[in-house]
Design an enzyme around this catalytic site. Sequence first.
Site, PDB file in Angstrom:
ATOM      1  N   GLN A 192       0.798  -1.225   0.000  1.00  0.00           N
ATOM      2  CA  GLN A 192       0.000   0.000   0.000  1.00  0.00           C
ATOM      3  C   GLN A 192       0.838   1.286   0.000  1.00  0.00           C
ATOM      4  OE1 GLN A 192      -2.966  -0.467   3.215  1.00  0.00           O
ATOM      5  NE2 GLN A 192      -3.021  -2.650   2.747  1.00  0.00           N
ATOM      6  N   CYS A 310      -1.076   5.393   7.854  1.00  0.00           N
ATOM      7  CA  CYS A 310      -0.173   6.366   7.247  1.00  0.00           C
ATOM      8  C   CYS A 310      -0.766   7.771   7.290  1.00  0.00           C
ATOM      9  CB  CYS A 310       0.198   6.001   5.818  1.00  0.00           C
ATOM     10  SG  CYS A 310       1.619   6.985   5.301  1.00  0.00           S
ATOM     11  N   THR A 456       1.565   2.065  10.232  1.00  0.00           N
ATOM     12  CA  THR A 456       2.320   2.027   8.974  1.00  0.00           C
ATOM     13  C   THR A 456       2.920   0.639   8.750  1.00  0.00           C
ATOM     14  OG1 THR A 456       4.289   2.762  10.177  1.00  0.00           O
ATOM     15  CG2 THR A 456       3.020   4.474   9.070  1.00  0.00           C
ATOM     16  N   ALA A 457       3.283   0.386   7.497  1.00  0.00           N
ATOM     17  CA  ALA A 457       3.983  -0.863   7.204  1.00  0.00           C
ATOM     18  C   ALA A 457       5.342  -0.863   7.916  1.00  0.00           C
ATOM     19  CB  ALA A 457       4.166  -1.011   5.696  1.00  0.00           C
ATOM     20  N   ALA A 458       5.914   0.335   8.052  1.00  0.00           N
ATOM     21  CA  ALA A 458       7.192   0.445   8.764  1.00  0.00           C
ATOM     22  C   ALA A 458       7.035  -0.030  10.204  1.00  0.00           C
ATOM     23  CB  ALA A 458       7.673   1.892   8.734  1.00  0.00           C
ATOM     24  N   CYS A 490       6.977   7.581   8.228  1.00  0.00           N
ATOM     25  CA  CYS A 490       6.119   8.157   7.211  1.00  0.00           C
ATOM     26  C   CYS A 490       6.999   8.963   6.252  1.00  0.00           C
ATOM     27  CB  CYS A 490       5.111   9.063   7.915  1.00  0.00           C
ATOM     28  SG  CYS A 490       3.727   9.448   6.894  1.00  0.00           S
TER      29      CYS A 490
HETATM   30  P1  FAD Z   1      -2.939  -4.880   5.768  1.00  0.00           P
HETATM   31  O1  FAD Z   1      -1.624  -4.811   5.079  1.00  0.00           O
HETATM   32  O2  FAD Z   1      -4.025  -3.993   5.293  1.00  0.00           O
HETATM   33  O3  FAD Z   1      -3.399  -6.400   5.717  1.00  0.00           O
HETATM   34  C1  FAD Z   1      -4.564  -6.883   6.314  1.00  0.00           C
HETATM   35  C2  FAD Z   1      -4.822  -8.264   5.729  1.00  0.00           C
HETATM   36  O4  FAD Z   1      -5.872  -8.895   6.473  1.00  0.00           O
HETATM   37  C3  FAD Z   1      -5.279  -8.206   4.264  1.00  0.00           C
HETATM   38  O5  FAD Z   1      -4.527  -9.104   3.500  1.00  0.00           O
HETATM   39  C4  FAD Z   1      -6.744  -8.613   4.341  1.00  0.00           C
HETATM   40  O6  FAD Z   1      -7.197  -9.295   3.185  1.00  0.00           O
HETATM   41  C5  FAD Z   1      -6.753  -9.517   5.569  1.00  0.00           C
HETATM   42  N1  FAD Z   1      -8.065  -9.635   6.203  1.00  0.00           N
HETATM   43  C6  FAD Z   1      -9.001  -8.666   6.340  1.00  0.00           C
HETATM   44  N2  FAD Z   1     -10.089  -9.172   6.932  1.00  0.00           N
HETATM   45  C7  FAD Z   1      -9.814 -10.477   7.192  1.00  0.00           C
HETATM   46  C8  FAD Z   1     -10.563 -11.517   7.792  1.00  0.00           C
HETATM   47  N3  FAD Z   1     -11.805 -11.328   8.225  1.00  0.00           N
HETATM   48  N4  FAD Z   1      -9.994 -12.736   7.903  1.00  0.00           N
HETATM   49  C9  FAD Z   1      -8.727 -12.946   7.453  1.00  0.00           C
HETATM   50  N5  FAD Z   1      -7.985 -11.992   6.863  1.00  0.00           N
HETATM   51  C10 FAD Z   1      -8.532 -10.761   6.742  1.00  0.00           C
HETATM   52  N6  FAD Z   1       3.003   2.568   5.513  1.00  0.00           N
HETATM   53  C11 FAD Z   1       4.328   2.897   5.535  1.00  0.00           C
HETATM   54  O7  FAD Z   1       5.086   2.313   6.291  1.00  0.00           O
HETATM   55  N7  FAD Z   1       4.825   3.863   4.727  1.00  0.00           N
HETATM   56  C12 FAD Z   1       4.072   4.510   3.834  1.00  0.00           C
HETATM   57  O8  FAD Z   1       4.557   5.365   3.095  1.00  0.00           O
HETATM   58  C13 FAD Z   1       2.674   4.182   3.762  1.00  0.00           C
HETATM   59  N8  FAD Z   1       1.877   4.803   2.888  1.00  0.00           N
HETATM   60  C14 FAD Z   1       0.584   4.396   2.760  1.00  0.00           C
HETATM   61  C15 FAD Z   1      -0.202   4.988   1.773  1.00  0.00           C
HETATM   62  C16 FAD Z   1      -1.493   4.575   1.579  1.00  0.00           C
HETATM   63  C17 FAD Z   1      -2.322   5.231   0.511  1.00  0.00           C
HETATM   64  C18 FAD Z   1      -2.034   3.530   2.381  1.00  0.00           C
HETATM   65  C19 FAD Z   1      -3.444   3.044   2.152  1.00  0.00           C
HETATM   66  C20 FAD Z   1      -1.265   2.946   3.369  1.00  0.00           C
HETATM   67  C21 FAD Z   1       0.046   3.381   3.575  1.00  0.00           C
HETATM   68  N9  FAD Z   1       0.845   2.830   4.573  1.00  0.00           N
HETATM   69  C22 FAD Z   1       2.171   3.177   4.646  1.00  0.00           C
HETATM   70  C23 FAD Z   1       0.247   1.988   5.632  1.00  0.00           C
HETATM   71  C24 FAD Z   1       0.499   0.502   5.490  1.00  0.00           C
HETATM   72  O9  FAD Z   1       0.218   0.053   4.207  1.00  0.00           O
HETATM   73  C25 FAD Z   1      -0.328  -0.250   6.519  1.00  0.00           C
HETATM   74  O10 FAD Z   1      -0.125   0.319   7.794  1.00  0.00           O
HETATM   75  C26 FAD Z   1       0.063  -1.723   6.559  1.00  0.00           C
HETATM   76  O11 FAD Z   1      -0.275  -2.327   5.339  1.00  0.00           O
HETATM   77  C27 FAD Z   1      -0.621  -2.427   7.721  1.00  0.00           C
HETATM   78  O12 FAD Z   1      -0.399  -3.802   7.642  1.00  0.00           O
HETATM   79  P2  FAD Z   1      -1.494  -4.839   8.203  1.00  0.00           P
HETATM   80  O13 FAD Z   1      -0.969  -6.189   7.901  1.00  0.00           O
HETATM   81  O14 FAD Z   1      -1.883  -4.496   9.575  1.00  0.00           O
HETATM   82  O15 FAD Z   1      -2.786  -4.568   7.300  1.00  0.00           O
END
Ligand code: FAD
Length: 566
Positions: A192, A310, A456-458, A490
Amino acid sequence: MSIMKLTPDFAASAQLTEADVNKAAAEGFRTIIDNRPDGEDAGQPTAADMAALAARHGMAFEHIPVVPGAIADADVAKMADALGRASGPVLGYCRTGMRAATLWALSEAGITDPETILRTAARAGYDLGPLRPRLAARAAKAAGGVGTTLKVFDVVVVGGGSAGIATASSLLRRRPSLSIAVVEPAATHDYQPGWTMVGAGVFAPEVTRHSMTAVMPDRVTWIKQAATGFAPDSDEVVLVDGSAVRYRVLVAAPGLKLDWNGIPGLSEALGKGGVTSNYRYDLAPYTRDLVRGLKRGRALFTQPAMPIKCAGAPQKAMYLSCDIWREAGALGQIDVEFHNPGAVLFGVAAYVPALMAYVERYGIDLRFGSKLVAVDGPAKVATFERRAADGTAERVERPFDMLHAVPPQVAPDFVTNSPLAGETGFIAVDQSTLRHVRYPNVYSLGDACSTPNAKTAAATRKQAPVVALNALATLDGREPVADYDGYGSCPLTVERGKVVLAEFGYGGTLLPSFPAWLLDGTKPTRAGWMLKSRMLPEVYWRCMLKGREWLASPHRIERRSQVRSA
Ligand code: FAD
C-alpha cells in the site's frame, strides 16, 4: 425510560431512575442487572445506589459492568449465571440498553438459534447483526461442533497483509518446525505505501500488487477464507464457512476497515467526476490521470480524524499533485485546500517546519478543524463540518474540480464485536509486548491493534520480529522476551525527488534509522526519496515478507534488564 421486552423473562433498558425501578417492580421484574461501570457519566447513580433501590422492592440486583466493544466471554458467563439464578423476569440496563441486550443475546446462544436471537432483539429495537458470527461460534461450540475435532496449529495468523506475512516468516526463520496456519481470503497482497507513488505517476500500479501465493511462506497452511470471529476462551478462530481452527498462539493481524460509507455520498462518487483516493488500489491511477488533466479550478484534499493508516498519506498526495501542477505551469490557476479535522499539519512537531515550507511554496490553503461530512459527486460539491476554537460547528460547502478523499478508519466489524476488542474497537494489546491484555496466548500487530503508534507498514516491520519472539516464548511457557518502542515511519513525499522522512516512536520520540549527516529526516532530502522510491519496496518484498529483519532487530527485554543490573 422505556423497558424494551425481548422475551417474557428479559427486558433491556437505558439508565434507570428511581421512578423506573418503582415501575419495574410494579410490572413484576424480580432482578435488575446493571451492565454499566460506575462513573461512566456525570450524575450516573452508582451500582450501590441502584442495589439499595432494588432491595427496597425486594428485587435481586447484579452488577456486571462491561464497556462497549469489549465484552469478554467471561462477562457473558457471569450474565448467563445471573439469568439462570433469577427467580422471575430480569431487567438489564446500561447507557442505552445495547450492552444489556448484547449480553442477553450472547448468553442465549447455544440455547436459541442465532437468527431467532437476532430477530427477537431487532423486534425490541436492538440491531445486533454484527454479533452474528460470535453468536454462531457460541452456538456451534455448545452443539459440540466447533472445538471437538479441530486441527490445532502452533500458531494461527489471521490476515496475510504486511503484518501477518512478516510475522509468519519471522517465526519460521527462527523455528522451521512450527505448524502455522494463515487465514487470508484475498488472492493478492498489496504494498500500500506504493499507492502514493502510483497516484503521482511514479510507480505503475502492478508493482504494488503481487499474488498472495508469491508472498505466502512455503511451510504455512494457507486457509483461503475470512475469519468471522474469535473465540479466545477456547483458542479458536471461527471461519466464514462456519468451521473453526484452533491454535496454541494466535497472531491477529487483519488490518483495519476503510469506512467509505462513513461519509454520505463518497462511495457513489469515487472513480468519476473528479473524486478519487489513493487509499484504493484501483483508484490511485485515477488520481494520476486527474492530476495530469487538471489545468485550473479547485482541488480539495481531505484527511479524516485519527487514527488512520499512514497519517501522512493524505498530504503526500497533495504535495506530489502540486509538484506536477507546478512543473506544468498550472499551479497558479489551481486553488489547493487541505481539510483536516485536527489542529496541526503533522503530529510530530520536528517535521512541521519542513512541511510548512512546502505548504507555502505550493500556496496551499490549510483548513484545520474541517472534516469532510458529505460529497455530492454529480454536483461536484463537498460539505465540511468546520469546528471553531469555541467548539461551535458550521457546515461549509466547497465546490471542487478534484477531490482527493481519505475515508474514516475503524477496526473491522468482526474484531469490534469480538472478545479481543478494546474500548476503541481495535484489538487490545500491551503496547510494548503486543500481547493481548486479557488473553496471554494472543498477540496482535499492524493496523488492527490498539497501540498508539503511527499505523504504517514500517511499524509492522518492527513489530513482526517482536511478536515472533514473544509468540515463541509463549509456546515455550515463558513470558514475553521482546518489546516494541512504537516505531513508525512516514516518508512524506514533498516533491518528486525529495522526501521528509518522519521516523518516530511512542510519545513522538524521534527514532531516525540513519545518522543526520547521511539522512536528516527533518529536512527534505534526495536520500529520503531514494529510500522511498527504490529501496523500501525491495526491503518490503525481499526482506520483510521473507523474515529477513533488515533495520528491524527486535529489542530484547532481558538484555536491557541485564544491562541495568550490571
Ligand atoms: P494490511 O496490510 O491492510 O493487511 C490486512 C490483511 O488482512 C489483508 O490481507 C486482508 O485481506 C486480511 N483480512 C481482512 N479481513 C480479514 C478476515 N476477516 N480474515 C482474514 N484476513 C482478513 N506505511 C508505511 O510504512 N509507509 C508509507 O509510506 C505508507 N503509505 C501508505 C499509503 C497509503 C495510501 C495507504 C493506504 C497505506 C500506507 N501505509 C504506509 C500503511 C500501510 O500500508 C499499513 O499500515 C500496513 O499495510 C498495515 O499492515 P497490516 O498487515 O496491519 O494490514
